[in-house]
Design a protein around this motif. Structure first.
Motif, PDB file in Angstrom:
ATOM      1  N   LEU A 131      -2.488   9.461  -1.723  1.00 46.95           N
ATOM      2  CA  LEU A 131      -3.814   8.935  -1.387  1.00 46.95           C
ATOM      3  C   LEU A 131      -4.784  10.057  -1.039  1.00 46.95           C
ATOM      4  CD1 LEU A 131      -2.941   5.730   0.685  1.00 46.95           C
ATOM      5  CD2 LEU A 131      -3.899   5.842  -1.640  1.00 46.95           C
ATOM      6  N   LEU A 132      -4.291  11.078  -0.349  1.00 43.12           N
ATOM      7  CA  LEU A 132      -5.160  12.205  -0.011  1.00 43.12           C
ATOM      8  C   LEU A 132      -5.633  12.932  -1.264  1.00 43.12           C
ATOM      9  CD1 LEU A 132      -6.589  14.136   1.919  1.00 43.12           C
ATOM     10  CD2 LEU A 132      -4.421  15.364   2.172  1.00 43.12           C
ATOM     11  N   ALA A 135      -8.149  10.638  -2.972  1.00 48.10           N
ATOM     12  CA  ALA A 135      -9.411  10.565  -2.223  1.00 48.10           C
ATOM     13  C   ALA A 135     -10.198  11.861  -2.340  1.00 48.10           C
ATOM     14  CB  ALA A 135      -9.134  10.239  -0.755  1.00 48.10           C
ATOM     15  N   LEU A 138     -11.612  12.029  -5.822  1.00 49.29           N
ATOM     16  CA  LEU A 138     -12.732  11.080  -5.893  1.00 49.29           C
ATOM     17  C   LEU A 138     -13.956  11.626  -5.169  1.00 49.29           C
ATOM     18  CD1 LEU A 138     -11.026   7.612  -5.377  1.00 49.29           C
ATOM     19  CD2 LEU A 138     -12.358   8.328  -7.368  1.00 49.29           C
ATOM     20  N   LYS A 139     -13.734  12.225  -4.009  1.00 42.79           N
ATOM     21  CA  LYS A 139     -14.846  12.813  -3.254  1.00 42.79           C
ATOM     22  C   LYS A 139     -15.531  13.903  -4.081  1.00 42.79           C
ATOM     23  CE  LYS A 139     -15.970  15.480   0.825  1.00 42.79           C
ATOM     24  NZ  LYS A 139     -15.478  16.281   1.910  1.00 42.79           N
ATOM     25  N   MET A 144     -17.226  10.656  -2.605  1.00 41.93           N
ATOM     26  CA  MET A 144     -16.608   9.717  -1.665  1.00 41.93           C
ATOM     27  C   MET A 144     -16.882  10.216  -0.246  1.00 41.93           C
ATOM     28  SD  MET A 144     -12.616   8.732  -1.472  1.00 41.93           S
ATOM     29  CE  MET A 144     -12.107   7.217  -0.754  1.00 41.93           C
ATOM     30  N   VAL A 148     -12.974   9.538   5.173  1.00 42.04           N
ATOM     31  CA  VAL A 148     -11.740   9.001   4.577  1.00 42.04           C
ATOM     32  C   VAL A 148     -10.775  10.146   4.290  1.00 42.04           C
ATOM     33  CG1 VAL A 148     -10.776   7.806   2.565  1.00 42.04           C
ATOM     34  CG2 VAL A 148     -12.885   6.970   3.615  1.00 42.04           C
ATOM     35  N   VAL A 149     -11.279  11.214   3.719  1.00 39.14           N
ATOM     36  CA  VAL A 149     -10.447  12.376   3.399  1.00 39.14           C
ATOM     37  C   VAL A 149      -9.889  12.992   4.679  1.00 39.14           C
ATOM     38  CG1 VAL A 149     -10.463  14.698   2.397  1.00 39.14           C
ATOM     39  CG2 VAL A 149     -11.625  12.831   1.210  1.00 39.14           C
ATOM     40  N   LEU A 152      -7.086  10.793   6.035  1.00 36.25           N
ATOM     41  CA  LEU A 152      -5.899  10.935   5.186  1.00 36.25           C
ATOM     42  C   LEU A 152      -5.253  12.306   5.366  1.00 36.25           C
ATOM     43  CD1 LEU A 152      -7.098   9.143   1.937  1.00 36.25           C
ATOM     44  CD2 LEU A 152      -5.263   8.404   3.469  1.00 36.25           C
TER      45      LEU A 152
END
Length: 175
Positions: A131-132, A135, A138-139, A144, A148-149, A152
Motif C-alpha cells: 500500500l505504501l 500510495a 499515486l502521489k 495524492m 496518507v503516505v 502508511l
C-alpha cells in the motif's frame, strides 16, 4: 496444463520485478502503476486458480512469496535510490525479507520437512508495504495527499519491524 497456470503467473510476477525496479528508479510513475496493477492481478489470480484447480504445490508455496519479496524489496530499493523514501525504511524492509529468507533456507537445509508459513504480522506488513509503494507512486503520478503516505510509512515501519521480530521468535522456537 491448467495446474501449472498458478506457478506461471507467479513466474510472470517475478519476471516483472526488474521492470518495476527500473520504472520506479527512473520515475516512470504511470508505467510503474500499470506494472503494480499487473503484479497485483497475477498475485490474486494465482492463489485463486491454485485453489480452484486444486493445484497447490510446494513450488508455488515457495515461488509466490519470493515473487512478492522481489517486487517489494526491489521497489523499496528503487524508491530509496531515487530519494523518494528514506534509506532506513528500505533497509528495514529488505533486511526483514533477508531474515525471513535465511530462516526458510535454514529450515530447508535441515530437511526437516517443516514449513515456515507466513504469520499474520508478516501478511499485515506485506500489505502495508504494498500500500505504501502504491500510495507513493499515486502521489507522485497524480498528487495524492501526503498524510496518507506518511501514515502508511510509519505503519509499514512498525509492522515490518514487529513482523521481523515475530519471525525470529518463531524460527528460534522451531530450532
Amino acid at each position: 496444463m491448467r495446474r501449472k497456470i498458478p506457478n506461471l503467473l507467479s513466474l510472470l510476477r517475478l519476471a516483472a520485478a526488474p521492470l518495476l525496479f527500473f520504472l520506479l528508479w527512473r520515475g516512470y510513475w504511470g508505467w510503474a502503476l500499470w506494472t503494480i496493477a499487473l503484479a497485483a492481478l497475477t498475485d490474486a489470480l494465482d492463489g485463486f486458480l491454485a485453489r480452484r484447480f486444486d493445484a497447490q504445490s510446494r513450488g508455488g508455496e515457495v515461488l509466490d512469496p519470493i515473487a512478492d519479496k522481489a517486487l517489494l524489496s526491489g521497489g523499496f530499493l528503487a524508491l530509496a535510490f531515487n530519494g523518494r523514501i528514506e534509506p532506513w525504511l528500505a533497509a528495514l524492509v529488505v533486511g526483514r525479507d533477508a531474515l525471513i529468507l535465511s530462516f526458510a533456507l535454514v529450515a530447508l537445509l535441515r530437511a526437516s520437512g517443516k514449513r515456515f508459513p507466513p504469520s499474520g504480522w508478516g501478511k499485515a506488513s506485506t500489505v502495508f508495504q504494498a500500500l505504501l509503494v502504491i500510495a507513493l507512486v499515486l502521489k507522485l503520478a497524480a498528487a495524492m495527499p501526503g498524510p496518507v503516505v506518511t501514515i502508511l510509512k510509519w505503519g509499514t515501519a512498525a509492522l515490518t519491524a514487529w513482523s521481523g521480530i515475530d519471525y525470529a521468535r518463531r524460527a528460534i522456537g522451531q530450532s
